[in-house]
Motif scaffolding. Structure first.
Motif, PDB file in Angstrom:
ATOM      1  N   ALA A  28     -16.743 -47.918 -16.482  1.00 21.37           N
ATOM      2  CA  ALA A  28     -15.637 -47.372 -15.693  1.00 21.37           C
ATOM      3  C   ALA A  28     -14.380 -48.187 -15.967  1.00 21.37           C
ATOM      4  O   ALA A  28     -14.436 -49.257 -16.590  1.00 21.37           O
ATOM      5  N   ASN A  29     -13.243 -47.666 -15.521  1.00 19.23           N
ATOM      6  CA  ASN A  29     -11.986 -48.399 -15.669  1.00 19.23           C
ATOM      7  C   ASN A  29     -12.071 -49.745 -14.960  1.00 19.23           C
ATOM      8  O   ASN A  29     -12.976 -49.987 -14.158  1.00 19.23           O
ATOM      9  N   THR A  30     -11.127 -50.618 -15.226  1.00 16.64           N
ATOM     10  CA  THR A  30     -11.204 -51.998 -14.749  1.00 16.64           C
ATOM     11  C   THR A  30     -11.356 -52.093 -13.235  1.00 16.64           C
ATOM     12  O   THR A  30     -12.192 -52.853 -12.717  1.00 16.64           O
ATOM     13  N   SER A  43     -15.339 -52.946  -8.649  1.00 18.88           N
ATOM     14  CA  SER A  43     -15.757 -52.393  -7.360  1.00 18.88           C
ATOM     15  C   SER A  43     -17.242 -52.049  -7.358  1.00 18.88           C
ATOM     16  O   SER A  43     -17.956 -52.311  -6.380  1.00 18.88           O
ATOM     17  N   LEU A  44     -17.725 -51.471  -8.463  1.00 15.29           N
ATOM     18  CA  LEU A  44     -19.130 -51.086  -8.530  1.00 15.29           C
ATOM     19  C   LEU A  44     -20.051 -52.300  -8.474  1.00 15.29           C
ATOM     20  O   LEU A  44     -21.135 -52.249  -7.869  1.00 15.29           O
ATOM     21  N   LEU A  45     -19.641 -53.401  -9.097  1.00 16.58           N
ATOM     22  CA  LEU A  45     -20.484 -54.593  -9.101  1.00 16.58           C
ATOM     23  C   LEU A  45     -20.273 -55.450  -7.855  1.00 16.58           C
ATOM     24  O   LEU A  45     -21.136 -56.262  -7.504  1.00 16.58           O
ATOM     25  N   ALA A  46     -19.144 -55.238  -7.174  1.00 17.89           N
ATOM     26  CA  ALA A  46     -18.852 -56.055  -5.984  1.00 17.89           C
ATOM     27  C   ALA A  46     -19.530 -55.535  -4.733  1.00 17.89           C
ATOM     28  O   ALA A  46     -19.597 -56.249  -3.722  1.00 17.89           O
ATOM     29  N   GLY A  73     -18.689 -53.459  -2.353  1.00 17.92           N
ATOM     30  CA  GLY A  73     -17.884 -53.416  -1.139  1.00 17.92           C
ATOM     31  C   GLY A  73     -17.316 -54.746  -0.674  1.00 17.92           C
ATOM     32  O   GLY A  73     -16.587 -54.790   0.315  1.00 17.92           O
ATOM     33  N   THR A  74     -17.613 -55.833  -1.360  1.00 14.91           N
ATOM     34  CA  THR A  74     -17.079 -57.145  -0.986  1.00 14.91           C
ATOM     35  C   THR A  74     -15.659 -57.311  -1.517  1.00 14.91           C
ATOM     36  O   THR A  74     -15.207 -56.546  -2.381  1.00 14.91           O
ATOM     37  N   PRO A  75     -14.916 -58.304  -1.049  1.00 11.97           N
ATOM     38  CA  PRO A  75     -13.542 -58.517  -1.525  1.00 11.97           C
ATOM     39  C   PRO A  75     -13.419 -58.792  -3.023  1.00 11.97           C
ATOM     40  O   PRO A  75     -12.309 -58.710  -3.567  1.00 11.97           O
ATOM     41  N   TRP A  76     -14.547 -59.112  -3.672  1.00  9.24           N
ATOM     42  CA  TRP A  76     -14.486 -59.316  -5.125  1.00  9.24           C
ATOM     43  C   TRP A  76     -13.916 -58.096  -5.844  1.00  9.24           C
ATOM     44  O   TRP A  76     -13.387 -58.207  -6.950  1.00  9.24           O
ATOM     45  N   ARG A  77     -14.007 -56.917  -5.237  1.00  9.63           N
ATOM     46  CA  ARG A  77     -13.562 -55.696  -5.906  1.00  9.63           C
ATOM     47  C   ARG A  77     -12.063 -55.713  -6.209  1.00  9.63           C
ATOM     48  O   ARG A  77     -11.605 -55.022  -7.126  1.00  9.63           O
ATOM     49  N   TYR A  78     -11.316 -56.501  -5.460  1.00  4.43           N
ATOM     50  CA  TYR A  78      -9.866 -56.508  -5.654  1.00  4.43           C
ATOM     51  C   TYR A  78      -9.448 -57.185  -6.961  1.00  4.43           C
ATOM     52  O   TYR A  78      -8.310 -57.027  -7.396  1.00  4.43           O
ATOM     53  N   ILE A  79     -10.365 -57.913  -7.585  1.00  2.00           N
ATOM     54  CA  ILE A  79     -10.044 -58.514  -8.884  1.00  2.00           C
ATOM     55  C   ILE A  79      -9.700 -57.423  -9.894  1.00  2.00           C
ATOM     56  O   ILE A  79      -8.794 -57.571 -10.716  1.00  2.00           O
ATOM     57  N   GLY A  80     -10.421 -56.302  -9.835  1.00  4.12           N
ATOM     58  CA  GLY A  80     -10.176 -55.210 -10.771  1.00  4.12           C
ATOM     59  C   GLY A  80      -8.805 -54.589 -10.586  1.00  4.12           C
ATOM     60  O   GLY A  80      -8.092 -54.322 -11.564  1.00  4.12           O
ATOM     61  N   TYR A  81      -8.424 -54.345  -9.343  1.00  2.00           N
ATOM     62  CA  TYR A  81      -7.095 -53.789  -9.077  1.00  2.00           C
ATOM     63  C   TYR A  81      -6.013 -54.773  -9.520  1.00  2.00           C
ATOM     64  O   TYR A  81      -4.966 -54.371 -10.048  1.00  2.00           O
TER      65      TYR A  81
END
Length: 450
Positions: A70-72, A77-80, A82-90
């Motif tokens: 998937a896109n960055t 988000s998929l690997l995080a 739902g945790t805040p780690w997902r914001y690294i991609g954005y």
């Protein structure tokens, strides 16, 4: 995403991803830093840094991208879960968009110098060459025209898709880039007095090595490989499931390093042949080198014009391969998250990116286009290069090293157990401890704290 586009061949994977890494940092920044930091001593330290920092960080982004397909932003988000780690991609997508805006400005300069080398614009003494550059960057419309042209070329490639656009263009541009580099390097090495430049490049002077040189090499390894800007995550999301991640990363790093060293072999013999300054800094490419070509080939002006033309074609190709990857980071995000066609998504990136690029360009001639004491161009460059990229790389290392389950790391590095995972322990040690420490040191060095 089973119906997601993929690169069509292993060669396409290596050339496209190497094209993302190879850019102005190889042809411009690497020779500059080598010239300022002791020649071959810097190169040896740089190669060590690439192995210790570059390959583990690259593998971390490959693991995220290929696993998620998937896109960055969505990949993290998929690997995080739902945790805040997902914001690294954005954050990575945002960083890519900031970089693509001002990078297009410098890319446009390369095209201007291609046309100038065809005419008489780069003829004359050192003062006239300097005045030419200053007059050009402060012109309100010429740099804008060229950045729009450059964005248009990038748009054409990205809008055609992964295999028919990015991969096909990379298979054409990367061999052309290497051939141009080789031709100019050979011509440079044949100049009278060029042996001093070759000796400088390959004879280490360890007396100049200090903590600043070490940290500079760490930083160059990080920036040269396009780490922390979402490009490698996006490209690896197009890797097929049987792609050998470790082998691909090693090949890409090798290509990137060879091209950087060839760039030094192209520049230093020519500069030494006319007694130029090898530590000229950022002005090396657009001010020092045109004067070098004029002096080195003074007896045969036509050859000097040809060398200048080939050099700025080379620079344009290097800039374009990187711009395409940054363009794709943003395009893939809009295409998948906003459910738009690739053509519309690419058009949005091109239009908005061009508008921001125009503001960056105009900040050279309009003092009011500044914030916090910096021109918009310098602000974008500073914030992205010295804050966003190290932060993105630092967080990615922690994310893969400490949060992503170890079995996922093992499955990706071994292709679901079909490959041997002899170095997984070493990789995890590097990504958990070595990479975050190195990136933190880079950041503190960039901020002039250490």
């Amino acid at each position: 995403m089973d119906n997601r586009a993929n690169f069509g061949s292993r060669l396409g994977i290596v050339l496209a991803t190497a094209g993302s890494a190879v850019g102005l940092g190889n042809v411009w920044r690497f020779p500059t830093m080598t010239g300022e930091n002791g020649g071959a001593a810097f190169i040896l330290i740089y190669i060590i840094c690439v192995i210790v920092l570059g390959i583990p960080c690259m593998l971390s982004e490959f693991i995220i991208g290929r696993r998620a397909q998937a896109n960055t932003a969505r990949a993290y988000s998929l690997l995080a879960n739902g945790t805040p780690w997902r914001y690294i991609g954005y954050f990575g997508v945002f960083t890519g968009f900031v970089i693509v805006s001002y990078y297009s400005v410098v890319s446009g300069w390369c095209l201007q110098y291609v046309t100038a080398s065809l005419g008489s614009g780069l003829n004359g003494d050192a003062d006239s060459v300097t005045n030419y550059f200053n007059d050009f960057v402060q012109n309100p419309w010429q740099p804008v025209l060229w950045l729009v042209v450059f964005f248009g070329i990038s748009h054409f490639v990205v809008s055609r898709g992964v295999e028919k656009g990015i991969e096909r263009a990379s298979k054409l541009m990367m061999p052309v880039l290497f051939l141009l580099l080789l031709v100019i390097a050979v011509a440079s090495c044949l100049l009278p007095g060029a042996s001093a430049g070759i000796s400088f490049l390959f004879s280490p002077d360890f007396s100049k090595v200090d903590s600043h040189v070490l940290l500079g090499a760490l930083g160059q390894a990080f920036y040269s490989l396009s780490l922390g800007m979402g490009a490698l995550v996006t490209y690896s999301s197009y890797f097929k499931r049987d792609t050998h991640l470790v082998k691909s990363a090693t090949q890409i790093v090798a290509i990137d390093t060879i091209i950087a060293i060839l760039a030094g072999l192209m520049i230093f013999p020519a500069v030494f042949s006319v007694g130029g300054d090898v530590g000229a800094g950022p002005s090396l490419v657009f001010i020092t080198l045109p004067n070098v070509f004029n002096q080195a080939f003074a007896s045969i002006p036509l050859v000097g014009h040809l060398m200048a033309l080939l050099f700025y074609l080379l620079l344009s190709v290097a800039a374009l391969t990187s711009l395409i990857s940054l363009h794709e980071v943003c395009t893939a995000f809009i295409h998948e998250e906003l459910h738009m066609s690739r053509t519309k998504a690419s058009s949005i990136v091109t239009i908005v990116g061009s508008m921001l690029g125009i503001v960056c360009s105009l900040s050279f001639c309009h003092a009011e286009l500044s914030l916090f004491g910096r021109s918009i161009f310098d602000l974008f460059d500073f914030v992205s290069g010295q804050i966003f990229l190290p932060l993105g790389g630092f967080l990615t290392s922690l994310f893969v090293g400490w949060y992503v389950p170890k079995h996922i790391v093992r499955e990706e590095l071994t292709n679901q157990g079909t490959l041997r995972g002899r170095f997984i322990g070493i990789y995890l040690f590097c990504v958990r401890y070595v990479c975050p420490t190195c990136i933190l040191l880079i950041f503190l060095h960039q901020m002039e704290i250490i």
